[in-house]
Design a protein around this motif. Structure first.
Motif, mmCIF file in Angstrom:
data_model
loop_
_atom_site.group_PDB
_atom_site.id
_atom_site.type_symbol
_atom_site.label_atom_id
_atom_site.label_comp_id
_atom_site.label_asym_id
_atom_site.label_seq_id
_atom_site.Cartn_x
_atom_site.Cartn_y
_atom_site.Cartn_z
ATOM 1 N N SER A 13 0.836 -1.202 0.000
ATOM 2 C CA SER A 13 0.000 0.000 0.000
ATOM 3 C C SER A 13 0.871 1.253 0.000
ATOM 4 O O SER A 13 0.488 2.276 -0.578
ATOM 5 C CB SER A 13 -0.946 0.014 1.207
ATOM 6 O OG SER A 13 -0.221 0.035 2.416
ATOM 7 N N ARG A 38 -8.061 11.503 0.309
ATOM 8 C CA ARG A 38 -8.644 10.452 1.148
ATOM 9 C C ARG A 38 -8.072 9.075 0.839
ATOM 10 O O ARG A 38 -7.813 8.283 1.748
ATOM 11 C CB ARG A 38 -10.165 10.442 0.939
ATOM 12 C CG ARG A 38 -10.927 9.351 1.700
ATOM 13 C CD ARG A 38 -10.947 9.604 3.172
ATOM 14 N NE ARG A 38 -11.693 8.582 3.898
ATOM 15 C CZ ARG A 38 -11.746 8.496 5.227
ATOM 16 N NH1 ARG A 38 -11.120 9.393 5.966
ATOM 17 N NH2 ARG A 38 -12.425 7.538 5.813
ATOM 18 N N PHE A 39 -7.864 8.764 -0.438
ATOM 19 C CA PHE A 39 -7.414 7.422 -0.786
ATOM 20 C C PHE A 39 -5.992 7.177 -0.302
ATOM 21 O O PHE A 39 -5.665 6.099 0.191
ATOM 22 C CB PHE A 39 -7.520 7.189 -2.290
ATOM 23 C CG PHE A 39 -7.447 5.744 -2.667
ATOM 24 C CD1 PHE A 39 -8.446 4.862 -2.288
ATOM 25 C CD2 PHE A 39 -6.381 5.241 -3.395
ATOM 26 C CE1 PHE A 39 -8.391 3.522 -2.616
ATOM 27 C CE2 PHE A 39 -6.305 3.899 -3.735
ATOM 28 C CZ PHE A 39 -7.315 3.038 -3.347
ATOM 29 N N GLU A 83 -4.002 13.192 4.856
ATOM 30 C CA GLU A 83 -5.303 13.253 4.167
ATOM 31 C C GLU A 83 -5.587 14.597 3.507
ATOM 32 O O GLU A 83 -5.923 14.636 2.311
ATOM 33 C CB GLU A 83 -6.428 12.882 5.129
ATOM 34 C CG GLU A 83 -7.782 12.861 4.433
ATOM 35 C CD GLU A 83 -8.891 12.338 5.342
ATOM 36 O OE1 GLU A 83 -9.981 12.073 4.817
ATOM 37 O OE2 GLU A 83 -8.661 12.204 6.558
ATOM 38 N N LEU A 110 -6.199 6.454 3.329
ATOM 39 C CA LEU A 110 -6.681 5.097 3.598
ATOM 40 C C LEU A 110 -5.595 4.057 3.348
ATOM 41 O O LEU A 110 -5.459 3.089 4.112
ATOM 42 C CB LEU A 110 -7.911 4.793 2.734
ATOM 43 C CG LEU A 110 -9.209 5.514 3.124
ATOM 44 C CD1 LEU A 110 -10.306 5.253 2.104
ATOM 45 C CD2 LEU A 110 -9.669 5.074 4.520
ATOM 46 N N LEU A 111 -4.804 4.244 2.289
ATOM 47 C CA LEU A 111 -3.702 3.323 2.021
ATOM 48 C C LEU A 111 -2.690 3.336 3.167
ATOM 49 O O LEU A 111 -2.218 2.297 3.618
ATOM 50 C CB LEU A 111 -3.001 3.696 0.708
ATOM 51 C CG LEU A 111 -3.703 3.317 -0.596
ATOM 52 C CD1 LEU A 111 -2.940 3.882 -1.786
ATOM 53 C CD2 LEU A 111 -3.827 1.807 -0.728
ATOM 54 N N THR A 158 -4.317 1.746 6.341
ATOM 55 C CA THR A 158 -4.464 0.306 6.161
ATOM 56 C C THR A 158 -3.116 -0.396 6.300
ATOM 57 O O THR A 158 -3.015 -1.487 6.868
ATOM 58 C CB THR A 158 -5.077 -0.005 4.782
ATOM 59 O OG1 THR A 158 -6.345 0.635 4.684
ATOM 60 C CG2 THR A 158 -5.259 -1.504 4.590
ATOM 61 N N PHE A 202 -0.302 9.155 -5.836
ATOM 62 C CA PHE A 202 -1.260 10.222 -5.533
ATOM 63 C C PHE A 202 -0.583 11.539 -5.169
ATOM 64 O O PHE A 202 -1.255 12.497 -4.807
ATOM 65 C CB PHE A 202 -2.182 9.781 -4.383
ATOM 66 C CG PHE A 202 -3.023 8.591 -4.734
ATOM 67 C CD1 PHE A 202 -4.266 8.741 -5.331
ATOM 68 C CD2 PHE A 202 -2.557 7.309 -4.492
ATOM 69 C CE1 PHE A 202 -5.030 7.642 -5.669
ATOM 70 C CE2 PHE A 202 -3.323 6.208 -4.819
ATOM 71 C CZ PHE A 202 -4.567 6.366 -5.420
#
Length: 423
Positions: free
Chosen positions: A155, A286-287, A281, A290-291, A294, A162
């Motif tokens: 991840s 957001r993604f 963030e 989350l990566l 996680t 990004f």
């Protein structure tokens, strides 16, 4: 092509698991702070530490495969008891503190992901689940589970997609180190090395190699089956170097991501892995958040069993208990009791007001100091003909091991010096 890939994946085992578990939440917090505070100027450490990590873990793996015993078992048989007891005691303190900090970080990351406050539930569930998996699952099933969990570290590679990365600057800082002798820079450098080359990894690697050998009825310790030496050593090298390469790539991408996001936007102080995720963030989206979050949970689920398991191996081999994840709980009661107790105490630390940041600092200091004598002993064992027979480590590996010892000794001296100045 597919057959070659399948063959390669089958060779991944203890080295891969050890490598990805090295990037635990405390390590993620350290790498995040390095990137936030110093930008891309710390990237060179990822490349510098790779051959050191790989050499030490290969030596640990060879000791397990050649002798059929873990590092603590060989220590007990060939060195004074006080040396073994001192190492195991310090490792127990460090591992339990690290377990507590990692469980706390996973719980905080889980809260961020699900968006609900379940603080009292999450640490208990994580601690109980980690201990139960280690104790109740058969070794083969458990090893496969750890390999699948290892995918979570990828991840951190994805986050780079990004954010905008100045690759020319990255290449420059990676291959032309921008060194500084300021207290802050040296402290961070020592912290990165201390969380990367940790004593529990030596114990875990050597002991799990023994588990792998026991799990295959066609394999024997190499000293008893010298005809297996070539194939086993090739497998160890592929497995170990793959695991350490992934571990260092994760370090690289965490430092890179936090450098080009947090550092670039003036965020230079990160005290925890979950804080890094939260700060990421609004900058990267957001993604990406989350990566990152996680990855904290996934690597923590790998690290906590490794920390508790390595302590179980160390204690079991020290006191000659039945030891090993291939045993049923009733066959190795004290071994599994140590694992459960270490996880329980680590979980409890989250509820008695222990500062997780101070806990990580204490753990890092102990790890850095304990790694020095343990590396010395590791190298003495690996070149001892009475222990390793004709399978003592080759010259290249021996040189790399002693270079690692010198680097970690210097890091420990810097740590002690900084502590003395702080007083």
């Amino acid at each position: 092509m597919l057959n070659s890939i399948a063959k390669y994946l089958r060779q991944l085992g203890p080295g891969f698991i050890t490598g990805v578990s090295d990037d635990d939440p405390s390590g993620i917090a350290t790498y995040s702070q390095a990137g936030a505070q110093f930008g891309t100027s710390m990237l060179w450490v990822a490349m510098f530490s790779f051959p050191l990590m790989a050499a030490v873990q290969e030596i640990s793996a060879r000791i397990g495969r050649v002798t059929g015993r873990g590092l603590a078992g060989n220590l007990r048989r060939h060195y004074p008891p006080w040396v073994l007891y001192a190492v195991v005691f310090l490792m127990a303190v460090s591992n339990i503190i690290n377990i507590g900090a990692d469980i706390g970080a996973m719980a905080a990351a889980l809260e961020l992901v699900v968006g609900r406050d379940r603080w009292h539930l999450f640490p208990v569930a994580i601690g109980a689940g980690s201990a139960a998996a280690l104790i109740l699952l058969p070794y083969g099933t458990y090893a496969s589970l750890l390999k699948w969990l290892g995918i979570s570290v990828f991840s951190y590679f994805g986050i780079a997609l990004f954010v905008q990365v100045p690759w020319a600057q990255v290449g420059h800082d990676l291959f032309i180190p921008k060194l500084s002798f300021s207290d802050d820079y040296l402290t961070m450098l020592v912290a990165v090395l201390g969380t990367t080359i940790s004593p529990y990894l030596f114990i875990w690697q050597s002991s799990v190699e023994v588990e792998e050998q026991r799990a295959d009825p066609e394999e024997e310790p190499v000293r008893r089956a010298p005809e297996q030496a070539r194939s086993q050593f090739i497998k160890i090298r592929v497995d170990t170097y793959s695991g350490m390469a992934i571990s260092n790539l994760v370090m690289f991408f965490i430092i890179l991501t936090t450098a080009v996001t947090l550092h670039a936007h003036g965020v230079t102080q990160i005290d925890s892995a979950e804080q890094a995720a939260k700060a990421l963030e609004p900058i990267a989206g957001r993604f990406a958040f989350l990566l990152f979050a996680t990855g904290i949970i996934g690597t923590g689920l790998l690290a906590v069993p490794s920390l508790a398991g390595s302590l179980g191996y160390a204690m079991g081999e020290t006191f000659k208990w039945p030891t090993g994840l291939d045993h049923k709980p009733y066959q190795a009661t004290r071994f599994y009791a140590v694992i459960a107790a270490a996880t329980l105490i680590g979980t409890v630390l989250n509820f008695i007001g222990v500062d997780p940041i101070k806990a990580l600092i204490i753990s890092a200091i102990i790890n850095g100091i304990v790694s020095v004598p343990l590396l010395w002993i590791l190298l003495l064992i690996a070149r001892n003909h009475d222990i390793m027979g004709k399978f003592v480590i080759p010259r290249g590996l021996r040189i790399a091991g002693w270079v690692t010892f010198a680097v970690m000794t210097l890091a420990a001296l810097v740590t002690v010096w900084n502590l003395a100045l702080a007083r």
